[in-house]
Motif scaffolding. Structure first.
Motif, PDB file in Angstrom:
ATOM      1  N   LYS A 222      -6.295  45.064 -11.740  1.00 31.40           N
ATOM      2  CA  LYS A 222      -7.085  45.876 -11.086  1.00 31.40           C
ATOM      3  C   LYS A 222      -7.676  45.665  -9.583  1.00 31.40           C
ATOM      4  CE  LYS A 222      -8.026  47.984 -15.546  1.00 31.40           C
ATOM      5  NZ  LYS A 222      -8.911  48.608 -16.403  1.00 31.40           N
ATOM      6  N   GLN A 223      -7.331  44.551  -9.333  1.00 32.21           N
ATOM      7  CA  GLN A 223      -7.917  44.229  -7.877  1.00 32.21           C
ATOM      8  C   GLN A 223      -7.834  45.156  -6.864  1.00 32.21           C
ATOM      9  OE1 GLN A 223      -6.648  40.570  -5.640  1.00 32.21           O
ATOM     10  NE2 GLN A 223      -8.469  39.764  -6.250  1.00 32.21           N
ATOM     11  N   GLN A 224      -8.851  45.454  -5.983  1.00 33.68           N
ATOM     12  CA  GLN A 224      -8.670  46.349  -4.981  1.00 33.68           C
ATOM     13  C   GLN A 224      -8.524  45.701  -3.717  1.00 33.68           C
ATOM     14  OE1 GLN A 224     -12.271  48.920  -5.209  1.00 33.68           O
ATOM     15  NE2 GLN A 224     -12.390  48.927  -7.175  1.00 33.68           N
ATOM     16  N   ALA A 225      -7.634  46.078  -2.950  1.00 28.62           N
ATOM     17  CA  ALA A 225      -7.466  45.460  -1.690  1.00 28.62           C
ATOM     18  C   ALA A 225      -8.315  46.231  -0.526  1.00 28.62           C
ATOM     19  CB  ALA A 225      -5.979  45.809  -1.371  1.00 28.62           C
ATOM     20  N   PRO A 226      -8.619  45.541   0.575  1.00 29.25           N
ATOM     21  CA  PRO A 226      -9.567  46.151   1.633  1.00 29.25           C
ATOM     22  C   PRO A 226      -8.856  47.292   2.049  1.00 29.25           C
ATOM     23  CG  PRO A 226      -8.680  43.669   1.820  1.00 29.25           C
ATOM     24  CD  PRO A 226      -7.921  44.091   0.757  1.00 29.25           C
TER      25      PRO A 226
ATOM     26  N   VAL B 140     -13.275  44.892   9.064  1.00 28.49           N
ATOM     27  CA  VAL B 140     -13.001  44.025  10.313  1.00 28.49           C
ATOM     28  C   VAL B 140     -11.630  43.127   9.854  1.00 28.49           C
ATOM     29  CG1 VAL B 140     -13.958  42.108  11.608  1.00 28.49           C
ATOM     30  CG2 VAL B 140     -15.412  43.966  10.990  1.00 28.49           C
ATOM     31  N   LYS B 141     -10.998  42.880  10.966  1.00 23.62           N
ATOM     32  CA  LYS B 141      -9.736  41.713  10.656  1.00 23.62           C
ATOM     33  C   LYS B 141      -9.948  40.752  11.610  1.00 23.62           C
ATOM     34  CE  LYS B 141      -4.641  41.440  10.063  1.00 23.62           C
ATOM     35  NZ  LYS B 141      -3.381  41.840  10.140  1.00 23.62           N
ATOM     36  N   PHE B 142      -9.990  39.376  11.095  1.00 21.52           N
ATOM     37  CA  PHE B 142      -9.964  38.252  11.868  1.00 21.52           C
ATOM     38  C   PHE B 142      -8.631  37.648  11.693  1.00 21.52           C
ATOM     39  CE2 PHE B 142     -14.333  38.550  10.541  1.00 21.52           C
ATOM     40  CZ  PHE B 142     -14.917  38.384  11.797  1.00 21.52           C
TER      41      PHE B 142
ATOM     42  N   THR C   8     -17.793  44.010   3.687  1.00 21.91           N
ATOM     43  CA  THR C   8     -16.835  44.990   3.014  1.00 21.91           C
ATOM     44  C   THR C   8     -15.550  45.373   3.806  1.00 21.91           C
ATOM     45  OG1 THR C   8     -18.866  46.045   1.951  1.00 21.91           O
ATOM     46  CG2 THR C   8     -17.086  47.193   1.885  1.00 21.91           C
ATOM     47  N   ASP C   9     -14.393  45.270   3.035  1.00 23.81           N
ATOM     48  CA  ASP C   9     -13.004  45.420   3.670  1.00 23.81           C
ATOM     49  C   ASP C   9     -12.978  44.846   4.874  1.00 23.81           C
ATOM     50  OD1 ASP C   9     -12.655  47.642   1.730  1.00 23.81           O
ATOM     51  OD2 ASP C   9     -14.019  48.779   2.828  1.00 23.81           O
ATOM     52  N   VAL C  10     -12.702  43.376   4.519  1.00 23.67           N
ATOM     53  CA  VAL C  10     -12.499  42.325   5.631  1.00 23.67           C
ATOM     54  C   VAL C  10     -11.226  41.613   5.469  1.00 23.67           C
ATOM     55  CG1 VAL C  10     -13.452  40.466   6.968  1.00 23.67           C
ATOM     56  CG2 VAL C  10     -14.952  42.301   6.166  1.00 23.67           C
ATOM     57  N   VAL C  11     -10.479  41.284   6.249  1.00 26.31           N
ATOM     58  CA  VAL C  11      -9.295  40.163   6.290  1.00 26.31           C
ATOM     59  C   VAL C  11      -9.447  39.173   7.287  1.00 26.31           C
ATOM     60  CG1 VAL C  11      -6.951  40.092   6.423  1.00 26.31           C
ATOM     61  CG2 VAL C  11      -7.755  42.297   5.424  1.00 26.31           C
ATOM     62  N   PHE C  12      -9.162  37.934   6.572  1.00 26.51           N
ATOM     63  CA  PHE C  12      -8.944  36.744   7.531  1.00 26.51           C
ATOM     64  C   PHE C  12      -7.661  36.349   7.453  1.00 26.51           C
ATOM     65  CE2 PHE C  12     -13.526  36.773   6.216  1.00 26.51           C
ATOM     66  CZ  PHE C  12     -13.960  36.229   7.211  1.00 26.51           C
ATOM     67  N   GLU C  13      -6.903  36.314   8.657  1.00 25.54           N
ATOM     68  CA  GLU C  13      -5.677  35.980   8.320  1.00 25.54           C
ATOM     69  C   GLU C  13      -5.222  34.885   9.377  1.00 25.54           C
ATOM     70  OE1 GLU C  13      -1.108  37.942   9.759  1.00 25.54           O
ATOM     71  OE2 GLU C  13      -2.574  39.225   8.928  1.00 25.54           O
ATOM     72  N   ASN C  14      -4.689  33.747   8.760  1.00 24.12           N
ATOM     73  CA  ASN C  14      -4.332  32.456   9.687  1.00 24.12           C
ATOM     74  C   ASN C  14      -5.675  32.067  10.460  1.00 24.12           C
ATOM     75  OD1 ASN C  14      -2.479  30.543  10.412  1.00 24.12           O
ATOM     76  ND2 ASN C  14      -1.990  31.516  12.190  1.00 24.12           N
ATOM     77  N   CYS C  15      -6.807  32.115   9.738  1.00 27.54           N
ATOM     78  CA  CYS C  15      -7.843  31.327  10.181  1.00 27.54           C
ATOM     79  C   CYS C  15      -8.240  30.264   9.803  1.00 27.54           C
ATOM     80  CB  CYS C  15      -8.979  32.314  10.027  1.00 27.54           C
ATOM     81  SG  CYS C  15      -8.984  34.253  10.835  1.00 27.54           S
TER      82      CYS C  15
ATOM     83  N   HIS D 151     -16.831  42.082  -0.603  1.00 31.10           N
ATOM     84  CA  HIS D 151     -16.253  42.886  -1.617  1.00 31.10           C
ATOM     85  C   HIS D 151     -14.915  43.687  -0.873  1.00 31.10           C
ATOM     86  CE1 HIS D 151     -15.709  46.420  -4.388  1.00 31.10           C
ATOM     87  NE2 HIS D 151     -16.041  47.477  -3.488  1.00 31.10           N
ATOM     88  N   ARG D 152     -13.931  43.327  -1.483  1.00 26.27           N
ATOM     89  CA  ARG D 152     -12.636  43.820  -0.759  1.00 26.27           C
ATOM     90  C   ARG D 152     -12.559  43.056   0.446  1.00 26.27           C
ATOM     91  NH1 ARG D 152     -14.057  49.381  -2.234  1.00 26.27           N
ATOM     92  NH2 ARG D 152     -14.536  49.760   0.147  1.00 26.27           N
ATOM     93  N   VAL D 153     -12.231  41.698   0.212  1.00 25.42           N
ATOM     94  CA  VAL D 153     -12.099  40.748   1.140  1.00 25.42           C
ATOM     95  C   VAL D 153     -10.446  39.878   0.729  1.00 25.42           C
ATOM     96  CG1 VAL D 153     -12.943  38.683   2.585  1.00 25.42           C
ATOM     97  CG2 VAL D 153     -14.585  40.569   1.810  1.00 25.42           C
ATOM     98  N   VAL D 154     -10.029  39.791   1.794  1.00 27.22           N
ATOM     99  CA  VAL D 154      -8.777  38.574   1.696  1.00 27.22           C
ATOM    100  C   VAL D 154      -8.736  37.562   2.789  1.00 27.22           C
ATOM    101  CG1 VAL D 154      -6.347  38.740   2.102  1.00 27.22           C
ATOM    102  CG2 VAL D 154      -7.233  40.592   0.984  1.00 27.22           C
ATOM    103  N   PHE D 155      -8.362  36.545   2.138  1.00 30.86           N
ATOM    104  CA  PHE D 155      -8.187  35.292   2.896  1.00 30.86           C
ATOM    105  C   PHE D 155      -6.810  34.925   2.867  1.00 30.86           C
ATOM    106  CE2 PHE D 155     -12.436  34.983   1.946  1.00 30.86           C
ATOM    107  CZ  PHE D 155     -13.259  34.530   3.252  1.00 30.86           C
ATOM    108  N   LYS D 156      -5.947  34.931   3.886  1.00 29.19           N
ATOM    109  CA  LYS D 156      -4.649  34.732   3.695  1.00 29.19           C
ATOM    110  C   LYS D 156      -3.982  33.653   4.726  1.00 29.19           C
ATOM    111  CE  LYS D 156       0.116  37.256   4.046  1.00 29.19           C
ATOM    112  NZ  LYS D 156       0.641  36.681   2.885  1.00 29.19           N
ATOM    113  N   ASP D 157      -3.316  32.755   4.316  1.00 22.66           N
ATOM    114  CA  ASP D 157      -2.762  31.434   5.263  1.00 22.66           C
ATOM    115  C   ASP D 157      -4.060  31.006   5.988  1.00 22.66           C
ATOM    116  OD1 ASP D 157      -0.188  32.016   4.428  1.00 22.66           O
ATOM    117  OD2 ASP D 157      -0.130  33.800   5.668  1.00 22.66           O
ATOM    118  N   CYS D 158      -5.182  30.825   5.221  1.00 19.48           N
ATOM    119  CA  CYS D 158      -6.229  30.141   5.751  1.00 19.48           C
ATOM    120  C   CYS D 158      -6.604  28.780   5.685  1.00 19.48           C
ATOM    121  CB  CYS D 158      -7.520  31.106   5.625  1.00 19.48           C
ATOM    122  SG  CYS D 158      -7.376  32.796   6.374  1.00 19.48           S
ATOM    123  N   LYS D 159      -7.259  28.017   6.379  1.00 14.65           N
ATOM    124  CA  LYS D 159      -7.825  26.802   6.222  1.00 14.65           C
ATOM    125  C   LYS D 159      -9.343  26.847   5.894  1.00 14.65           C
ATOM    126  CE  LYS D 159      -8.029  22.133   8.005  1.00 14.65           C
ATOM    127  NZ  LYS D 159      -8.010  21.197   9.189  1.00 14.65           N
ATOM    128  N   LEU D 160      -9.769  26.716   4.442  1.00 18.80           N
ATOM    129  CA  LEU D 160     -11.058  26.884   4.262  1.00 18.80           C
ATOM    130  C   LEU D 160     -11.842  25.491   3.597  1.00 18.80           C
ATOM    131  CD1 LEU D 160     -10.005  30.170   2.068  1.00 18.80           C
ATOM    132  CD2 LEU D 160     -11.061  30.153   4.330  1.00 18.80           C
TER     133      LEU D 160
END
Length: 218
Positions: free
Chosen positions: A7-11, A56-58, A74-81, A94-103
């Protein structure tokens, strides 16, 4: 089979966002940024408390010495960050995605995370100390030496993650499925293991922690 919460919600982000400069957060009286794409840049030495980010998308952004204590996303995406060693402590996501990121070393202590996805990230030595995680998924993510001390889990998924040497002390693992994860050692309270879902091989390892000796088949 994926262990990501169903049931996870996407941004909720528009397909097209206008390019913006991170310095636009200072336009408002309080630091705020919405409906923006921040890409191919370096955000260095920023210290903002109570920063608000919405839709916001980074993308391809490197954060250097960033301190965003009590951030509200809220509704934020980090891609290749690269968000290594940044601090989002006491924040809300809330509704945040980290994709292909260095954390590496990311500080999320005392944060409230809901509907957050970590996908193919390197989050070694990240800090989730006493954070609250609900509908949060880690998939194909390295969490070596991450700190989850006193973290509250509710509908959490760990899907093919490297969780070697993580700290799970004072963290209840009832219903948490780590069966697809790899590790040589973890730190955990035995009374918090009740209900944790593990693979057969992992069960043998935990049996050793209990002082049991597993007899090989004749």
């Amino acid at each position: 089979m994926s262990t990501v919460p169903k049931k996870q919600q996407a941004p909720k982000i528009p397909a097209r966002l206008p390019e913006a400069n991170f310095q636009d957060v200072y336009i408002e009286e309080d630091p705020y940024l919405a409906n923006a794409l921040i890409s191919n840049t370096i955000i260095e030495g920023e210290e903002l408390e109570k920063l608000v980010l919405s839709r916001v998308k980074f993308k391809n952004v490197r954060f250097l010495h960033a301190d965003f204590q009590r951030v509200d996303m809220t509704d934020v995406v980090f891609e290749n960050c690269d968000v290594s060693n940044a601090s989002f402590s006491e924040g809300i996501m809330h509704r945040v995605v980290f994709k292909d990121c260095k954390l590496v070393g990311l500080n999320l202590s005392l944060c409230h995370l809901s509907n957050v996805l970590f996908d193919h990230c390197v989050a070694n030595m990240s800090n989730f100390y006493e954070a609250r995680l609900k509908q949060v998924a880690f998939q194909h993510t390295s969490l070596q030496s991450a700190n989850f001390h006193g973290t509250l889990f509710k509908h959490i998924g760990f899907d093919h993650c490297d969780i070697d040497d993580i700290n799970l002390t004072e963290t209840e693992l009832n219903g948490v499925d780590i069966s697809t994860c790899s590790f040589e050692r973890i730190t955990v309270d035995l009374d918090c293991l009740t209900g944790c879902i593990v693979s057969k091989d992992q069960a043998i390892g935990f049996a050793a922690l209990l002082g049991l000796k597993v007899k090989e088949d004749a």
